[in-house]
Design a protein around this motif. Structure first.
Motif: not given
Length: 251
Positions: A122, A205, A120, A202, A100
């Motif tokens: 990823v 996700l 974020l 987070s 991440l």
């Protein structure tokens, strides 16, 4: 006689009224003369002396102040910075499990509404490497949940994945394993502090990964191509240009 007597009675009354009225309404009666006011005012222009050429102008003082500030920084660089070597630590690259990437925005100590924003990033391949997305259908459902937050490597990739989805599972597996799938971006400014927005991204996700591994797999639903195409004046649709569409000598 009656008229004169009445007039003589009204004249003192009018005189008294005019006196009281003038004394009450006029502020000049309490004001000091201008010369007397300027005599006690140290900032009056008439009270200032002529320049004796014994000082430098304002611009000179500003320049000296700038030099003093630079000298302060030089002293800090000479005396304080060498002590930071004791606190230095060798760089340790992050392990492979840390997939991440969080992006923060700071304004050098200034308060700004955008300073709480956290983004974020990823890679979809990294989620497969750490076994967060075990199957091809899980990757497909994850991209469906991401929607426009998914940034593929090229707009043509979306069409190839949809074409492989319409053929067979073997073709879909080959398409998802043939090339990189791009990056999924999640941003948040809902909370007043950075750690809160970081935790929210987070958690989102984690919920997306959990839903992607559940049934149903939505294998019959193609990916949305609308965020990656553009419309021309005649109503047709063409893919957005990428770096590969430009001549090599332009790059």
């Amino acid at each position: 006689m009656l008229h004169q007597t009445g007039a003589s009675r009204l004249v003192p009354a009018l005189q008294d009224l005019s006196v009281h009225r003038t004394f009450h309404a006029c502020a000049a009666a309490h004001a000091k003369p201008r010369r007397q006011r300027n005599r006690n005012n140290p900032f009056a222009l008439n009270a200032m002396k002529h320049f004796q050429y014994d000082d430098i102008p304002t611009h000179g003082h500003m320049k000296l102040q700038k030099q003093r500030q630079l000298l302060g920084y030089y002293r800090l660089l000479k005396n304080e910075f060498p002590q930071l070597h004791e606190l230095a630590e060798p760089f340790q690259p992050p392990p492979a499990q840390n997939i991440l990437q969080f992006t923060f925005t700071h304004y050098q100590g200034e308060e700004h509404p955008n300073a709480r924003k956290v983004v974020l990033h990823v890679n979809v391949e990294d989620l497969a490497k750490v076994h967060a997305l075990d199957t091809t259908y899980a990757k497909h459902k994850f991209l469906l949940l991401a929607g426009s937050r998914w940034q593929p490597t090229s707009p043509a990739l979306v069409g190839r994945l949809n074409a492989a989805l319409a053929q067979s599972k073997e073709a879909l597996d080959a398409a998802y394993n043939a090339e990189p799938l791009g990056v999924v971006t999640i941003a948040s400014t809902a909370y007043p502090h950075e750690p809160q927005n970081m935790k929210w991204c987070s958690d989102v996700l984690d919920r997306m990964i959990e839903e992607a591994n559940k049934e149903p797999s939505f294998a019959d639903i193609p990916l949305d191509v609308r965020p990656y195409i553009k419309s021309n004046a005649r109503g047709g649709q063409t893919l957005r240009p990428t770096v590969s569409d430009f001549p090599a000598e332009w790059l």
